[in-house]
Scaffold this motif. Sequence first.
Motif, PDB file in Angstrom:
ATOM      1  N   GLY A 124       0.980  -1.571  -0.258  1.00 33.93           N
ATOM      2  CA  GLY A 124      -0.155  -0.035  -0.358  1.00 33.93           C
ATOM      3  C   GLY A 124       1.061   0.950   0.092  1.00 33.93           C
ATOM      4  N   ILE A 125       2.204   1.468  -0.577  1.00 29.46           N
ATOM      5  CA  ILE A 125       2.842   2.534  -0.008  1.00 29.46           C
ATOM      6  C   ILE A 125       2.673   3.257  -0.511  1.00 29.46           C
ATOM      7  CG2 ILE A 125       4.759   1.769  -1.227  1.00 29.46           C
ATOM      8  CD1 ILE A 125       6.225   2.471   1.009  1.00 29.46           C
ATOM      9  N   GLN A 126       2.525   3.086  -2.571  1.00 27.53           N
ATOM     10  CA  GLN A 126       2.072   4.093  -3.598  1.00 27.53           C
ATOM     11  C   GLN A 126       1.047   5.244  -3.212  1.00 27.53           C
ATOM     12  OE1 GLN A 126       2.640   2.480  -7.081  1.00 27.53           O
ATOM     13  NE2 GLN A 126       1.157   2.970  -8.450  1.00 27.53           N
ATOM     14  N   ALA A 127       0.001   4.657  -3.385  1.00 27.38           N
ATOM     15  CA  ALA A 127      -1.449   4.766  -2.842  1.00 27.38           C
ATOM     16  C   ALA A 127      -0.778   6.120  -1.579  1.00 27.38           C
ATOM     17  CB  ALA A 127      -2.651   3.468  -2.552  1.00 27.38           C
ATOM     18  N   LEU A 128      -0.367   5.244  -0.476  1.00 26.39           N
ATOM     19  CA  LEU A 128      -0.121   6.594   0.990  1.00 26.39           C
ATOM     20  C   LEU A 128       0.077   7.633   0.673  1.00 26.39           C
ATOM     21  CD1 LEU A 128       0.188   6.594   3.983  1.00 26.39           C
ATOM     22  CD2 LEU A 128       1.842   4.967   4.146  1.00 26.39           C
ATOM     23  N   SER A 129       1.581   6.743  -0.110  1.00 26.48           N
ATOM     24  CA  SER A 129       2.185   8.332  -0.928  1.00 26.48           C
ATOM     25  C   SER A 129       1.671   9.296  -1.785  1.00 26.48           C
ATOM     26  CB  SER A 129       3.422   7.297  -1.550  1.00 26.48           C
ATOM     27  OG  SER A 129       4.565   9.120  -2.272  1.00 26.48           O
ATOM     28  N   GLY A 130       0.815   9.114  -2.085  1.00 23.08           N
ATOM     29  CA  GLY A 130      -0.062   9.748  -2.740  1.00 23.08           C
ATOM     30  C   GLY A 130      -1.050  10.278  -2.434  1.00 23.08           C
ATOM     31  N   THR A 131      -1.428   9.622  -1.675  1.00 23.01           N
ATOM     32  CA  THR A 131      -2.439  10.672  -0.241  1.00 23.01           C
ATOM     33  C   THR A 131      -1.715  11.684   0.483  1.00 23.01           C
ATOM     34  OG1 THR A 131      -3.806   9.271  -0.130  1.00 23.01           O
ATOM     35  CG2 THR A 131      -4.233  10.705   2.190  1.00 23.01           C
ATOM     36  N   ALA A 132      -0.679  11.626   1.153  1.00 27.46           N
ATOM     37  CA  ALA A 132       0.438  12.640   1.900  1.00 27.46           C
ATOM     38  C   ALA A 132       1.203  13.058   0.917  1.00 27.46           C
ATOM     39  CB  ALA A 132       1.818  11.778   2.544  1.00 27.46           C
ATOM     40  N   ASP A 133       1.393  12.744  -0.575  1.00 28.16           N
ATOM     41  CA  ASP A 133       1.908  14.309  -1.713  1.00 28.16           C
ATOM     42  C   ASP A 133       1.087  15.185  -2.092  1.00 28.16           C
ATOM     43  OD1 ASP A 133       2.853  14.928  -3.551  1.00 28.16           O
ATOM     44  OD2 ASP A 133       1.993  13.606  -4.920  1.00 28.16           O
ATOM     45  N   ARG A 134      -0.260  15.109  -1.714  1.00 29.34           N
ATOM     46  CA  ARG A 134      -1.396  15.725  -2.048  1.00 29.34           C
ATOM     47  C   ARG A 134      -1.738  16.279  -0.747  1.00 29.34           C
ATOM     48  NH1 ARG A 134      -3.515  11.210  -5.111  1.00 29.34           N
ATOM     49  NH2 ARG A 134      -4.341  10.407  -2.723  1.00 29.34           N
ATOM     50  N   ASN A 135      -2.034  15.780   0.465  1.00 33.66           N
ATOM     51  CA  ASN A 135      -2.083  16.545   1.775  1.00 33.66           C
ATOM     52  C   ASN A 135      -3.350  15.935   2.178  1.00 33.66           C
ATOM     53  OD1 ASN A 135      -1.319  16.991   4.003  1.00 33.66           O
ATOM     54  ND2 ASN A 135      -1.303  19.581   3.399  1.00 33.66           N
ATOM     55  N   ASP A 136      -4.149  14.921   1.002  1.00 36.19           N
ATOM     56  CA  ASP A 136      -5.392  15.413   1.572  1.00 36.19           C
ATOM     57  C   ASP A 136      -5.897  15.350   3.411  1.00 36.19           C
ATOM     58  OD1 ASP A 136      -6.703  14.943  -0.881  1.00 36.19           O
ATOM     59  OD2 ASP A 136      -5.777  13.147  -1.112  1.00 36.19           O
ATOM     60  N   ASP A 137      -6.974  15.775   3.575  1.00 35.11           N
ATOM     61  CA  ASP A 137      -7.685  15.541   5.459  1.00 35.11           C
ATOM     62  C   ASP A 137      -7.556  14.146   5.690  1.00 35.11           C
ATOM     63  OD1 ASP A 137      -7.459  16.842   7.361  1.00 35.11           O
ATOM     64  OD2 ASP A 137      -9.789  17.640   7.022  1.00 35.11           O
ATOM     65  N   VAL A 138      -6.851  13.270   6.040  1.00 34.69           N
ATOM     66  CA  VAL A 138      -6.723  11.992   6.204  1.00 34.69           C
ATOM     67  C   VAL A 138      -5.990  11.291   6.946  1.00 34.69           C
ATOM     68  CG1 VAL A 138      -8.286  11.357   4.562  1.00 34.69           C
ATOM     69  CG2 VAL A 138      -5.804  11.130   4.537  1.00 34.69           C
ATOM     70  N   LEU A 139      -6.609  10.942   8.163  1.00 36.33           N
ATOM     71  CA  LEU A 139      -5.787   9.737   9.013  1.00 36.33           C
ATOM     72  C   LEU A 139      -5.151   8.333   8.248  1.00 36.33           C
ATOM     73  CD1 LEU A 139      -4.181   9.610  11.825  1.00 36.33           C
ATOM     74  CD2 LEU A 139      -6.410   9.544  12.857  1.00 36.33           C
ATOM     75  N   ALA A 156       9.613   7.722   9.648  1.00 39.43           N
ATOM     76  CA  ALA A 156      11.162   8.605   8.082  1.00 39.43           C
ATOM     77  C   ALA A 156      10.587   8.784   6.978  1.00 39.43           C
ATOM     78  CB  ALA A 156      12.383   7.699   8.464  1.00 39.43           C
ATOM     79  N   ILE A 157       9.937   7.926   6.512  1.00 41.92           N
ATOM     80  CA  ILE A 157       9.385   7.700   4.874  1.00 41.92           C
ATOM     81  C   ILE A 157       7.853   9.020   4.709  1.00 41.92           C
ATOM     82  CG2 ILE A 157       8.145   6.300   3.040  1.00 41.92           C
ATOM     83  CD1 ILE A 157      10.139   4.142   4.008  1.00 41.92           C
ATOM     84  N   MET A 158       7.395   9.320   5.990  1.00 42.62           N
ATOM     85  CA  MET A 158       5.937   9.129   5.962  1.00 42.62           C
ATOM     86  C   MET A 158       6.992  11.027   6.079  1.00 42.62           C
ATOM     87  SD  MET A 158       4.020   7.964   5.003  1.00 42.62           S
ATOM     88  CE  MET A 158       2.932   8.743   4.023  1.00 42.62           C
ATOM     89  N   ALA A 159       7.383  11.235   7.063  1.00 47.44           N
ATOM     90  CA  ALA A 159       7.968  12.553   7.506  1.00 47.44           C
ATOM     91  C   ALA A 159       8.841  13.203   6.752  1.00 47.44           C
ATOM     92  CB  ALA A 159       9.040  12.271   8.386  1.00 47.44           C
ATOM     93  N   ILE A 164       5.482  13.683  15.079  1.00 44.03           N
ATOM     94  CA  ILE A 164       6.693  15.014  14.406  1.00 44.03           C
ATOM     95  C   ILE A 164       5.607  15.822  14.172  1.00 44.03           C
ATOM     96  CG2 ILE A 164       7.994  15.153  12.591  1.00 44.03           C
ATOM     97  CD1 ILE A 164       8.591  12.131  12.705  1.00 44.03           C
ATOM     98  N   GLU A 165       5.550  16.711  14.629  1.00 47.24           N
ATOM     99  CA  GLU A 165       4.305  17.854  14.167  1.00 47.24           C
ATOM    100  C   GLU A 165       4.652  19.177  13.368  1.00 47.24           C
ATOM    101  OE1 GLU A 165       2.460  18.694  18.209  1.00 47.24           O
ATOM    102  OE2 GLU A 165       0.815  20.284  17.070  1.00 47.24           O
ATOM    103  N   GLY A 166       4.625  19.345  12.580  1.00 49.64           N
ATOM    104  CA  GLY A 166       5.401  20.935  11.766  1.00 49.64           C
ATOM    105  C   GLY A 166       6.831  20.316  11.365  1.00 49.64           C
ATOM    106  N   GLY A 167       7.160  19.304  11.301  1.00 40.79           N
ATOM    107  CA  GLY A 167       8.826  19.417  11.210  1.00 40.79           C
ATOM    108  C   GLY A 167       9.264  18.917  12.285  1.00 40.79           C
ATOM    109  N   SER A 168       9.026  18.992  13.851  1.00 41.92           N
ATOM    110  CA  SER A 168       9.650  19.295  15.277  1.00 41.92           C
ATOM    111  C   SER A 168       9.409  18.023  15.893  1.00 41.92           C
ATOM    112  CB  SER A 168       8.920  20.195  15.816  1.00 41.92           C
ATOM    113  OG  SER A 168       9.561  21.888  15.779  1.00 41.92           O
TER     114      SER A 168
END
Lengths: 304, 400
Positions: free
Chosen positions: A106-121, A168-171, A240-244
């Motif tokens: 599922g890493i590809q679809a997850l990367s797509g979601t994160a790349d678009r910064n869709d509002d999901v958890l 780290a990948i998601m950050a 890691i919130e806002g990069g911190s």
Amino acid sequence: MAKLTIPEDELMSPGHMGCLGCGATLAMRYVLKAAGRRTILSIPACCWAVMPGVWPNTCLQVPELYTPFETTGASISGIRAALDATGQNDVNVIGFAGDGGTADIGIQALSGTADRNDDVLYIMYDNEAYMNTGIQRSGSTPIGAWTTTTPVGTTGSWEKSPKKNMVAIMAAHRIPYVATASVAYPEDLIRKVQKALTIKGTKFMHIFAPCPTGWKMDPGLSIKIAKEALSCRAFNLFEIEGGSYKINMKPKKTSLKEYLFKQGRFKHMPEDLINELETDLDRAYDELLRLESLSLERAKVPDA
Amino acid sequence: MVKEIMAGNKATAYGAMLARAQVIAAYPITPQTTIVERIADLIAAGKWDAKYVMVESEHSAMAASVAASNTGARAFTATSAHGLALMHEVLMWAAGARTPCVLVNVNRAMGPPWSVYADHQDSMAQRDTGVIQFYCENNQEILDSIVIAYKVAEDPSVLLPAMVNQDAFYLSHTSEPVDIPDQELVDGYLPPFRPSIKLDVEDPKGFGSFIMPPQYMEFRAHMARGMDAARERIRKADREWKEITGRSYGGMMDMYRCEDADFILFGAGTMMSTAKEVVDALRKEGRRVGVARLRVFRPFPYEEVRYLADRAHAIGILDRAFTFGRGGPLYNETNGQLYNHKNRPPTKNYIVGVGGRDVRQKHIRGIFDDLERFEKKGYGNEGEVHWWGLLDGSTPEVER
């Protein structure tokens, strides 16, 4: 600071089909307590695709969308888009996937979601192998582990590669919130889910969820082993919130060997591999400490 | 009503906009790319209020569409060839989940060797997914079919996804006049999507959960009934569309001068427009010929095929695709539907236009000639399945 209390509302009824001592059931229970009833869950193929019960039963009291294995990211993006398109702006959208469904297929679809910064958890509950299909190794299986596809045999064919670092990948996607949590620390877990749901954009949580069946250990040890995972640095609690970076718990270091040897999956591990792993885990923890202090330094610098 | 000169891909974007698709999830692939571009333009221009999810693959495009549909939004996507093949798993899921998403597929050849040209292998290989399949021969039909596809797919007796197919470049990148129906007219024809059950926090339900053998078969039988019900719904939707626009595509099949035809060619897509021209010319020469254009591949138009069998001396089936091992998909389907029918004229399969090879009037003429020859003298050296126009001399040179 007021003590956080765990919400009393139970959105997971008794009667799930999980194994004795299942960490993933606790993860689901706490996540739903934190998220509340106005939540839509998307679940791919994983233990939680069968644990709610066989049709027409379900032990979950929120709407659930079951999806193909590799589609959790796309699925929650689609749900959010549809909620937006139909004017529903007060519903949480949570993807709840295992480590194989996240770190591997599922890493590809997850990367797509994160790349678009869709509002999901997106929640990855991590039991460190494909447990639903019978304990096959995943990208999240730690080095040295026995699984049914990394049998020890006579040649020492245990897992040879280190655990994939999903946090780290998601950050690296620079999403607003990434956190780890453990079923051994429900208040920390619930606080993080609640915080994540107040933040707009893609949030990712990695929840450590012991699997006595796959880890070859006493089902009564799930919580104890999850606590030891933290103290021996096999798993760290941070966000890691806002990069911190912020490390949430810094327990006194305990023996990695004791943690490993409580689990049948590691009982064959030679001394030198354990030492190698310990060095690696200590180094990772040290890096985390540095990232935390760097984040603190940055916070002190006034805005230019 | 406004008439505009537009390519098939622009007509696709207009069709989805007029259908008021609420969520679009798509990924670019040649020759579909100008669809995703035109959709982006229409949304950027403020003409279309929709959520556009620019996914990282076609697999995710379909997965996001299914999830959006399950959440109660009208979902749209578009793809081609390898993108459609990548979607295969989720097409199955969309049908099983009974989500009436609509997708447009620009028919393109499958690699290798790489090709971006017209070919029906991509969509016909999706035969068993449970997705309704329409085929178009011009840009107007693309626009109209998208609206019709939603009308059929969302019908409570159907509830299956639908795919509208259009030929690469012959339609996707070729401009021709297209009537853009008024929005009010389309709104009157296609009411808002209001599924009876959806992901709803006020009424929580699980969708697609694990099921045991005593129940699974019931779900599949329900799907089969939905697909069968689509036949009558398609005919009705076509009639109703004609009432408000004056345009009909023949319901399940577009028959051209078939009523008294002795020799009929049956096939799909733009090459059948060429075949209609040839029919007109041959009719002037006194030959009783006709063309049946496949409008819907799934559900299969078996009644229409049997109607053809009741009047033709022979039927030639044109396939722009192949089922490796035995003939083209339309040939096999047609023969299958005739076996239990009282009238079974001989049939012959012509494999044509594969990978975008032009199908010209001389080819169609040659095939009509061959069909008459075959009806009198039987199959030649090539047998029942003839790859028409191969350069190896197996087809008469003048007709190659």
